[in-house]
Design an enzyme around this catalytic site. Structure first.
Site, mmCIF file in Angstrom:
data_model
loop_
_atom_site.group_PDB
_atom_site.id
_atom_site.type_symbol
_atom_site.label_atom_id
_atom_site.label_comp_id
_atom_site.label_asym_id
_atom_site.label_seq_id
_atom_site.Cartn_x
_atom_site.Cartn_y
_atom_site.Cartn_z
ATOM 1 C CG HIS A 147 43.595 50.843 22.882
ATOM 2 N ND1 HIS A 147 43.148 51.317 21.976
ATOM 3 C CD2 HIS A 147 44.838 50.069 22.610
ATOM 4 C CE1 HIS A 147 44.363 50.794 20.851
ATOM 5 N NE2 HIS A 147 45.120 50.243 21.440
ATOM 6 C CD GLU A 148 46.359 47.878 25.003
ATOM 7 O OE1 GLU A 148 46.339 46.225 24.951
ATOM 8 O OE2 GLU A 148 46.924 48.354 25.092
ATOM 9 C CG HIS A 151 44.265 44.879 21.448
ATOM 10 N ND1 HIS A 151 43.889 45.313 20.312
ATOM 11 C CD2 HIS A 151 44.960 45.885 22.129
ATOM 12 C CE1 HIS A 151 44.720 46.837 19.348
ATOM 13 N NE2 HIS A 151 44.505 46.569 20.681
#
Length: 501
Positions: A147-148, A151
């Site tokens: 997920h990170e 980003h």
């Protein structure tokens, strides 16, 4: 009594966890305040990127910044299209998530039945078995990292600087975070902000799709190493259970049948266990003369057919079992008499199976069908498996069912891990459920979640021309944010209430 034991175990684990974190926090405070060690200790923390606070351990580093930079500069047009797809998905997911959570609250207050909670808190020891905790924590860590990473790569693609990447452990729950340069993030256009904000949930959704495909392909991927459809493999045997021991089942054994019921897969295994509970134990065909020869029953033992006379072996042998059979009282009439015999269990069960006396008919030979003399819940089952003689199980069929863990995949070679397919399958299922839950959770416009920033950027993108006043757009954003925060809070309260009631 069992409920009290569960509460005591949960309390013990909570005390251990709190004790470990308290000790770690006190040690950190001690080293920081000690005159001789504080400088070296603080230098060590700065050099390693570690930080300790109450019930939290953090690690932060710039080590991956170059990697993010290389990935973010690879095929910029493809990455632009990739993260634009993420924007479309993120906005649709936000609407769907808000609709589902709102519908759940409405149905709850209307007291309409809800088949399954959209969000369910997962708490080890309460609704998560101890054997599954490792899968759960590893899945959380993997989903959080990817997920990170989404980003970070999107930020590089949109010319926003990545300061660093970190991992954390909050009590027992692992996670990840990425540190972006806020000034760069605030000056880029709303659509570029959306590509960054939506990248995390977009990657979580991709994890779900990938895991679903993996589950579908797993039976085909295991073909070179495993067989399926002919037997089930034993992956775990409960210690000190009725099926453990030198003559019991072992990890790696392949089970092919239970007392004549063919076992090709886990569904067959469950069906055979259920069938053995509904039906009495099968008998075995023996000549009446052989029965009399092998019978070791005490001739002076009174057998009246009552429950207390079922143990005609009188508990004198571990290898013999009391069997019952029927014989004609005289050749002239059809009346039969029930008799008992103490016979060697293994040699008796090695003979052909029978359900009725007629199944044992052989011309010119007096044959009988001998049945185990057992109570209504106990069964004598033959478990046929590889490399050994059949296991004789005497007890309730559910005890057999819960004493072993099985897999549909049987290794072709001895060096192949027997539990690997089930581990991969379980991990894939956790990725689907937890990564999907992170999508639903993170897209809600709630304080401190991705949905807060997605909603802010979308309002700026869609309403800037129609609502030119910034304060008015801010009021719209605040109202949506308060609604989303309250909605998520109510859903969590409902889920917790459902869990503990």
């Amino acid at each position: 009594m069992s409920y009290c034991v569960v509460i005591m175990l949960q309390t013990t684990w909570i005390a251990i966890v709190l004790g470990v974190w308290s000790s770690l926090y006190l040690l950190d405070a001690f080293f920081k305040s000690h005159k001789s060690w504080s400088r070296n200790y603080i230098h060590f923390l700065d050099r390693t990127g570690l930080a300790i606070s109450i019930c939290q351990l953090r690690w932060y580093s710039t080590f991956l910044n170059r990697t993010f930079l290389r990935i973010g500069q690879w095929r910029p047009n493809f990455l632009k299209a990739w993260f634009t797809c993420g924007v479309v998905f993120g906005l649709l997911a936000m609407l769907l998530s808000m609709f589902l959570l709102t519908l759940l609250v409405i149905n709850t207050f209307r007291k309409q039945p809800v088949e399954q909670q959209v969000l369910t808190p997962v708490m080890p020891g309460i609704n998560l078995p101890a054997s599954q905790v490792s899968y759960y924590l590893l899945t959380l860590l993997v989903c959080g990292i990817l997920h990170e990473v989404g980003h970070a790569v999107a930020a590089v693609r949109e010319q926003v600087r990545v300061n660093g990447f970190g991992l954390f452990l909050l009590i027992l729950y692992p996670g990840a975070y990425v540190d972006l340069y806020t000034d760069h993030l605030q000056v880029v256009s709303p659509i570029r902000q959306l590509r960054i904000y939506c990248a995390g949930v977009w990657h979580n959704f991709v994890i779900v799709i990938f895991s679903v495909i993996m589950l579908f392909l797993l039976p085909y991927l295991w073909v070179p190493l495993y067989t399926s459809g002919n037997a089930v493999a034993v992956t775990y045997v409960t210690q000190n259970s009725a099926v453990s021991g030198p003559r019991g089942l072992s990890v790696g054994d392949s089970i092919t049948s239970i007392s004549g019921c063919r076992v090709r897969n886990l569904d067959d295994w469950t069906g055979c266990i259920g069938g053995s509970m509904r039906q009495s134990s099968l008998g075995h065909c023996m000549a009446i003369d052989l029965v009399k020869t092998l019978d070791t029953k005490d001739r002076n033992l009174s057998l009246s057919g009552k429950p207390e006379s079922l143990d005609c072996c009188n508990g004198t042998s571990n290898t013999h079992l009391c069997f019952k059979f029927h014989v004609k009282t005289s050749p002239e009439n059809s009346s039969v008499e029930q008799k008992f015999a103490c016979l060697p269990a293994r040699s008796t069960t090695d003979r052909p199976m029978c359900k009725f006396q007629s199944d044992c008919y052989i011309p010119n030979v007096d044959m009988v069908c001998v049945y185990p003399a057992l109570d209504n819940h106990t069964r004598l089952l033959q478990v046929f498996h590889s490399r050994k003689s059949p296991l004789l199980f005497l007890g309730h069929p559910l005890d057999l069912h819960y004493s072993v863990s099985l897999s549909n995949f049987v290794p072709r070679f001895s060096f192949v891990p027997v539990g690997l397919p089930d581990m991969v399958e379980t991990f894939s299922k956790y990725l689907i459920s937890l990564s999907g839950a992170l999508v639903i959770l993170n897209v809600v416009p709630c304080y401190a979640l991705d949905g807060q920033w997605i909603c802010s950027a979308f309002i700026e993108l869609s309403l800037r021309s129609t609502v030119p006043d910034r304060d008015t757009r801010g009021i719209i954003f605040t109202v949506i944010l308060l609604y989303g925060t309250g909605l998520l809070f109510v859903n969590v309260v409902i889920a917790m209430w459902t869990l503990f009631t």
